[in-house]
Design an enzyme around this catalytic site. Structure first.
Site, PDB file in Angstrom:
ATOM      1  N   PRO A   1       0.644  -1.288   0.156  1.00  0.00           N
ATOM      2  CA  PRO A   1      -0.010   0.023  -0.700  1.00  0.00           C
ATOM      3  C   PRO A   1       0.837   0.916  -0.150  1.00  0.00           C
ATOM      4  CG  PRO A   1      -0.438  -1.577   1.706  1.00  0.00           C
ATOM      5  CD  PRO A   1       0.913  -2.164   1.154  1.00  0.00           C
TER       6      PRO A   1
ATOM      7  N   GLU B   1       1.010  -7.894   8.413  1.00  0.00           N
ATOM      8  CA  GLU B   1       1.214  -6.234   8.307  1.00  0.00           C
ATOM      9  C   GLU B   1       3.093  -6.057   7.546  1.00  0.00           C
ATOM     10  OE1 GLU B   1      -0.698  -3.680  10.013  1.00  0.00           O
ATOM     11  OE2 GLU B   1      -1.487  -5.551   9.958  1.00  0.00           O
TER      12      GLU B   1
ATOM     13  N   ARG C   1      -2.803  -8.761 -21.519  1.00  0.00           N
ATOM     14  CA  ARG C   1      -4.102  -9.038 -22.525  1.00  0.00           C
ATOM     15  C   ARG C   1      -3.014  -7.429 -23.528  1.00  0.00           C
ATOM     16  NH1 ARG C   1      -5.515  -4.019 -22.123  1.00  0.00           N
ATOM     17  NH2 ARG C   1      -7.259  -3.823 -23.008  1.00  0.00           N
TER      18      ARG C   1
ATOM     19  N   ASP D   1      -7.830   1.943 -26.178  1.00  0.00           N
ATOM     20  CA  ASP D   1      -8.332   1.942 -24.248  1.00  0.00           C
ATOM     21  C   ASP D   1      -7.946   3.394 -24.006  1.00  0.00           C
ATOM     22  OD1 ASP D   1      -7.968  -1.285 -24.018  1.00  0.00           O
ATOM     23  OD2 ASP D   1      -5.982  -0.980 -23.311  1.00  0.00           O
TER      24      ASP D   1
HETATM   25  C1  9D3 Z   1      -2.239   0.254   9.453  1.00  0.00           C
HETATM   26  C2  9D3 Z   1      -1.793  -0.193   8.136  1.00  0.00           C
HETATM   27  N1  9D3 Z   1      -1.961  -0.831   7.087  1.00  0.00           N
HETATM   28  C3  9D3 Z   1      -1.269   0.006   6.006  1.00  0.00           C
HETATM   29  C4  9D3 Z   1      -2.028   0.537   4.602  1.00  0.00           C
HETATM   30  C5  9D3 Z   1      -1.078  -2.024   6.795  1.00  0.00           C
HETATM   31  C6  9D3 Z   1      -1.799  -2.893   5.710  1.00  0.00           C
HETATM   32  C7  9D3 Z   1      -2.641  -3.130   5.358  1.00  0.00           C
HETATM   33  C8  9D3 Z   1      -3.425  -3.757   3.836  1.00  0.00           C
HETATM   34  C9  9D3 Z   1      -0.514  -3.666   5.224  1.00  0.00           C
HETATM   35  C10 9D3 Z   1      -0.662  -4.343   4.024  1.00  0.00           C
HETATM   36  C11 9D3 Z   1      -1.768  -4.842   3.783  1.00  0.00           C
HETATM   37  C12 9D3 Z   1      -1.780  -5.715   2.498  1.00  0.00           C
HETATM   38  N2  9D3 Z   1      -1.668  -4.528   1.465  1.00  0.00           N
HETATM   39  C13 9D3 Z   1      -1.396  -5.333   0.458  1.00  0.00           C
HETATM   40  O1  9D3 Z   1      -0.315  -5.921   0.352  1.00  0.00           O
HETATM   41  C14 9D3 Z   1      -1.485  -4.181  -1.335  1.00  0.00           C
HETATM   42  C15 9D3 Z   1      -2.514  -3.377  -0.913  1.00  0.00           C
HETATM   43  C16 9D3 Z   1      -3.315  -2.797  -0.909  1.00  0.00           C
HETATM   44  O2  9D3 Z   1      -3.740  -2.849   0.421  1.00  0.00           O
HETATM   45  N3  9D3 Z   1      -3.699  -1.429  -0.992  1.00  0.00           N
HETATM   46  C17 9D3 Z   1      -3.362  -0.885  -2.394  1.00  0.00           C
HETATM   47  N4  9D3 Z   1      -2.549  -1.587  -3.025  1.00  0.00           N
HETATM   48  C18 9D3 Z   1      -1.527  -3.013  -2.749  1.00  0.00           C
HETATM   49  S1  9D3 Z   1      -0.150  -3.252  -3.148  1.00  0.00           S
HETATM   50  C19 9D3 Z   1      -0.409  -4.244  -2.045  1.00  0.00           C
END
Ligand code: 9D3
Length: 259
Positions: free
Chosen positions: A101, A129, A167, A182
């Site tokens: 994220p 996490e 794709r 696209d």
């Molecule tokens: C409280 C902190 N959180 C971060 C927003 C912890 C956390 C939440 C969710 C850590 C990892 C995750 C899992 N998410 C992914 O691995 C992930 C992800 C996402 O949650 N949103 C958008 N893109 C991606 S790419 C990988």
């Protein structure tokens, strides 16, 4: 090209890789996806891949050792495949991508760059996490996010990237032109589409589409694209302006509409 995916849930990928128009690209190995289950690289009897964070706090952290062993196995398998193909060390080192994220948002430009590469990438799917930061610092070359919403792991982002790349491979879409058209390739959102029946529940289709005037149809579609982008995604319209993707006719229409 080849994508190696490190994940705790390899079985999540298999059904998606056997489905839809992208299946050809995966089954023919035009996009060669190799799945690596991280639990296979755990060392103790419990096949442990996560542990509690130093310093306390919620959730679990993915352990560095299973990740490093899996990554070493990927590098060894890629080197063996290069030797078998009689092209040792001509293939560049693949990027090591972590879905996170905290990464940069995935774009169509990045997808296109992957689709043109020969080396593909090593894709790491986080759960819990996150990963021990020492693994990230040592091995990860790029972090990619899908956007500002919270998922439970990196598997769906990895599948998303694989779908977007597959794709674009030659012969995967029946109609070669559809990816030039696209959204995002020309920087604008798509126009509306209609098909049979011509009247549904008393509602017809825009009469220009039934007129047979190809030039008028093209102009109508372009207007629809421009107005939809102006209203829904003014950020994309500004970018298209800056990048010179708009014709003089486009600019004239937008100024006539006060956009
Ligand atoms: C409280 C902190 N959180 C971060 C927003 C912890 C956390 C939440 C969710 C850590 C990892 C995750 C899992 N998410 C992914 O691995 C992930 C992800 C996402 O949650 N949103 C958008 N893109 C991606 S790419 C990988």
């Amino acid at each position: 090209m080849r994508f190696d995916v490190l994940t705790l849930f390899p079985e999540l990928f298999e059904p998606s890789l056997r489905l839809g128009v992208t299946r050809r690209a995966f089954e023919s190995r035009q996009v060669d996806v190799q799945l690596w289950g991280l639990r296979d690289f755990a060392d103790n009897a419990y096949r442990r891949v996560d542990d509690r964070p130093f310093g306390g706090g919620p959730g679990m952290v993915m352990l560095i050792d299973p990740l490093e062993r899996a990554l070493a196995a990927v590098h060894a398998a890629r080197a063996a495949a290069d030797i078998a193909a009689a092209s040792p060390s001509t293939t560049p080192q693949p990027p090591v991508i972590l879905f996170s994220p905290a990464g940069r948002p995935l774009t169509q430009a990045r997808v296109q760059a992957f689709s043109r590469s020969t080396e593909g990438a090593i894709l790491i799917c986080g759960r819990y996490e996150g990963l021990d930061q020492r693994f990230v610092d040592r091995h990860v070359t790029e972090e990619i996010s899908l956007g500002d919403f919270v998922l439970s792991g990196g598997e769906l982002p990895a599948l998303t990237l694989l779908d977007a790349v597959a794709r674009l491979m030659p012969g995967v879409l029946n109609d070669e032109k559809s990816h030039q058209q696209d959204s995002f390739s020309d920087g604008l959102l798509d126009c509306p589409h209609y098909s049979r029946p011509e009247v549904h529940a008393g509602e017809g289709v825009p009469s220009v589409l039934m007129s047979g005037h190809h030039a008028e149809i093209a102009r109508w579609r372009r207007e629809q694209q421009l107005t939809a982008t102006a209203r829904r995604r003014p950020d994309l319209l500004e970018k298209a302006r800056r990048e010179g993707l708009l014709s003089r006719q486009d600019l004239r229409l937008l100024s006539k509409l006060g956009l």
